[in-house]
Every structure is written in C-alpha cells, then in structure tokens.
Motif scaffolding. Structure first.
Motif, PDB file in Angstrom:
ATOM      1  N   SER A 102       0.818  -1.243   0.085  1.00 55.34           N
ATOM      2  CA  SER A 102       0.026  -0.025  -0.027  1.00 55.34           C
ATOM      3  C   SER A 102       0.893   1.129  -0.084  1.00 55.34           C
ATOM      4  O   SER A 102       2.175   1.106   0.078  1.00 55.34           O
ATOM      5  N   GLN A 103       0.506   2.428  -0.206  1.00 55.82           N
ATOM      6  CA  GLN A 103       1.021   3.465  -0.208  1.00 55.82           C
ATOM      7  C   GLN A 103       1.844   3.739   1.178  1.00 55.82           C
ATOM      8  O   GLN A 103       2.855   4.306   1.405  1.00 55.82           O
ATOM      9  N   ALA A 104       1.006   3.531   2.433  1.00 55.16           N
ATOM     10  CA  ALA A 104       1.482   3.902   3.520  1.00 55.16           C
ATOM     11  C   ALA A 104       2.798   2.713   4.019  1.00 55.16           C
ATOM     12  O   ALA A 104       3.702   3.201   4.494  1.00 55.16           O
ATOM     13  N   ALA A 137       2.086   0.536 -13.022  1.00 52.13           N
ATOM     14  CA  ALA A 137       0.279   1.028 -13.096  1.00 52.13           C
ATOM     15  C   ALA A 137      -0.092   0.650 -11.742  1.00 52.13           C
ATOM     16  O   ALA A 137      -1.058   1.444 -11.260  1.00 52.13           O
ATOM     17  N   ALA A 138       0.156  -0.442 -10.983  1.00 52.21           N
ATOM     18  CA  ALA A 138      -0.479  -0.642  -9.570  1.00 52.21           C
ATOM     19  C   ALA A 138      -0.027   0.245  -8.524  1.00 52.21           C
ATOM     20  O   ALA A 138      -0.673   0.319  -7.591  1.00 52.21           O
ATOM     21  N   SER A 139       0.917   1.159  -8.847  1.00 49.87           N
ATOM     22  CA  SER A 139       1.337   2.155  -7.797  1.00 49.87           C
ATOM     23  C   SER A 139       1.834   3.539  -8.372  1.00 49.87           C
ATOM     24  O   SER A 139       2.700   4.057  -8.161  1.00 49.87           O
ATOM     25  N   PRO A 140       0.520   4.056  -8.894  1.00 51.31           N
ATOM     26  CA  PRO A 140       0.614   5.556  -9.631  1.00 51.31           C
ATOM     27  C   PRO A 140       1.260   6.440  -8.542  1.00 51.31           C
ATOM     28  O   PRO A 140       1.571   7.581  -8.870  1.00 51.31           O
ATOM     29  N   TRP A 141       1.246   6.295  -7.185  1.00 51.67           N
ATOM     30  CA  TRP A 141       1.702   7.102  -6.033  1.00 51.67           C
ATOM     31  C   TRP A 141       3.097   6.704  -5.927  1.00 51.67           C
ATOM     32  O   TRP A 141       3.591   7.862  -5.047  1.00 51.67           O
ATOM     33  N   LEU A 146       8.327   8.853  -3.284  1.00 54.37           N
ATOM     34  CA  LEU A 146       9.779   9.147  -3.053  1.00 54.37           C
ATOM     35  C   LEU A 146      10.190  10.535  -3.276  1.00 54.37           C
ATOM     36  O   LEU A 146      10.998  10.744  -2.313  1.00 54.37           O
ATOM     37  N   GLN A 147       9.501  11.378  -3.716  1.00 59.79           N
ATOM     38  CA  GLN A 147       9.787  12.826  -3.574  1.00 59.79           C
ATOM     39  C   GLN A 147       9.562  13.180  -2.203  1.00 59.79           C
ATOM     40  O   GLN A 147      10.326  13.838  -1.612  1.00 59.79           O
ATOM     41  N   ASP A 178       6.020  13.121 -13.490  1.00 61.43           N
ATOM     42  CA  ASP A 178       5.042  13.923 -13.709  1.00 61.43           C
ATOM     43  C   ASP A 178       5.028  15.077 -14.635  1.00 61.43           C
ATOM     44  O   ASP A 178       4.322  16.006 -14.640  1.00 61.43           O
ATOM     45  N   GLY A 179       6.031  15.081 -15.568  1.00 61.65           N
ATOM     46  CA  GLY A 179       5.990  15.833 -16.792  1.00 61.65           C
ATOM     47  C   GLY A 179       6.592  17.498 -16.288  1.00 61.65           C
ATOM     48  O   GLY A 179       6.646  18.145 -17.190  1.00 61.65           O
TER      49      GLY A 179
END
Length: 287
Positions: A102-104, A137-141, A146-147, A178-179
């Motif tokens: 998960s993101q956390a 794709a499963a971790s777009p965050w 990381l930043q 992120d462009g």
C-alpha cells in the motif's frame, strides 16, 4: 523535458549494484520464506567486497542500491562502500515489490531504509531503485511518495517487456514522471531495434548474451543516442558457489544460475572497455 548528461559526460556510463543476497531474489519467494532469511548463510558481504576490489583496481566508482535489511546486519559493509568513494542509494528495506504494498507501507519502507543508510554512512541518500523494477500502473503514487520522502531520483523502470517486470512504453532515458521538474526517473538502459526496446543495461541478459552484444549496445547508446548508459548487476551474480535452491521451475533455475562463473571476468572487461561513474557523477543536475 528530458534531462540528459552534458556532452562531456555523455560517453561515461553509470554503474550500479543492487546490494542483496541470493535468497532475496523475488523469483525465489515461493521457495524461501521471508522469516527464514536470518537462518540462511549470507554471502553478500564477501561478494560486495569482491566488487569493491574490482572497482578499486579499475579506478571506477559506482552507485550501490542497498537493502536496509543488509545494511542493518552489515553496517561495516555500508561504511566500506561509502569510504571507497561510492554513492549509497536505497533498494528499499526488505526487498518487497512496490506493486504488493500500500502507499502507507511503501512510505514506511523507503523512509526506514533511507534513514538507516544515512545514519550508517554519514552521507545523504538521494536515489532509490524498486526491487524487481516493480513501480508501475499498480502504484501510481510511487514517484510522488519518493519525492515526499526526500529522494531526488529513482532508477526503477526497465523499459522492456518481461514476464516478471518491465515498462515497455516508458521513456528510455532520463525524464520527470509527472511531466515537470521534480523527482527524476533514470531507466536502466535499452536500445531501440525494429520498433522494440531490447535490454542493454545488465542483469541476467548480461550473463545470457555474449559479452560483445552488451559492448555493442552500450557503444550504440553512447554514440548514436548521445546518452549515458545505466548498467546494473547483483553481488550474487559473481558467486557460483552460492547454495543451490531445489524445486525451482526450469526457467527460474536457468535465469539465476546461468554463467555465474563467467560474470566476474565479464565485469572486469566492462570496467576496462568503458568509462564509469556513479549516478550522482553522470546526472549532477538532480533537482
């Protein structure tokens, strides 16, 4: 905006080492329980010391993406890497695939490993590489996380098609995911042939193909693309004496054990045939 090394650095390449032991390999996860790691014979310290000797003899410096699990158990090894003038970067703490967190959980993993490596080495840790190139794709965050955790760059994409990893549609060279300027992504090297990306950045492919194929590919990246290559390998790849695992699928056995006895000589040739530096050397303009 696709950042690139200056023309003066374009023919130098970034050498990277993923510091993990043989039992950390993701393909072994169904066969080696995570809670058994501490009971297995560790070989990573001796193997990394061999690599440090090779690099010192060739006058080369590299970026070592180091597992927090390894650093915690071998703090003197982390200090030897830093004392040798090499760059320390994070490979996460416990070699868990990003796609399975998960993101956390990911934030905890990358923060824990960064803090540990910085405390042991006394140098900032700016870079991260996902185990098994598992950002996707499963971790777009993932890049934003990381930043937020204080990293400046990631080298977590391999723009190839593979059954266990790969991002074939990702940009082949340094870019901002992120462009806009932020966390820099530095994909492992590929060459473009016949509308497809082919691996040129190490790993099992370096052991599979004749050495001249890798040399040709890196020269093509330097000359035709005008870019620095990003190459990686693992300490266990120089260790034909590592304990053999049983019950593996033939494909896993083939990929892992192929040409381990030839790897050290091939790395020696690679160090001789190209100019190498750390990621921080080759891409100094990290935001």
């Amino acid at each position: 905006m696709n950042p690139a090394p200056s023309s003066a650095l374009a023919r130098r390449n970034a050498l990277t080492v993923d510091v993990e032991d043989y039992f950390h390999v993701s393909a072994f996860a169904p066969h080696i329980a995570r809670d058994s790691w501490d009971s297995l014979p560790c070989r990573v310290e001796a193997n990394v010391d061999r690599i440090l000797g090779l690099l010192d003899g060739a006058g080369c410096r590299a970026t070592f993406f180091t597992l927090g699990w390894v650093a915690e158990r071998y703090p003197a090894l982390v200090r030897r890497i830093a004392a040798g003038g090499h760059e320390l970067a994070s490979h996460g703490y416990g070699h868990a695939r990003v796609s399975g967190m998960s993101q956390a959980e990911f934030m905890h993993d990358i923060s824990r490993s960064k803090q540990l490596l910085e405390q042991l080495s006394g140098q900032p840790v700016r870079g991260y590489r996902a185990p098994s190139f598992s950002i996707g794709a499963a971790s777009p965050w993932a890049h934003a996380s990381l930043q937020a955790a204080g990293y400046r760059y990631s080298s977590s994409l391999y723009p190839i098609r593979h059954d266990h990893y790969g991002a074939p549609d990702a940009p082949r060279f340094a870019h901002y995911p992120d462009g806009r300027q932020g966390l820099l992504e530095l994909p492992v090297s590929t060459i473009r042939v016949g509308g497809h990306n082919l691996p040129a950045g190490g790993g099992g492919y370096f052991r599979l193909y004749p050495y001249r194929c890798s040399r040709w590919a890196l020269r093509r990246i330097n000359s035709r693309d005008g870019q620095a290559g990003i190459f990686y390998f693992h300490p266990w790849e120089l260790d034909p004496g590592q304990p053999r695992q049983h019950g593996l699928a033939w494909s896993t056995r083939f990929r892992h054990y192929l040409n381990l006895g030839r790897m050290e000589a091939r790395i020696g040739r690679l160090l001789h045939d190209f100019e190498w530096g750390t990621i921080a050397d080759i891409f100094p303009e990290q935001p």
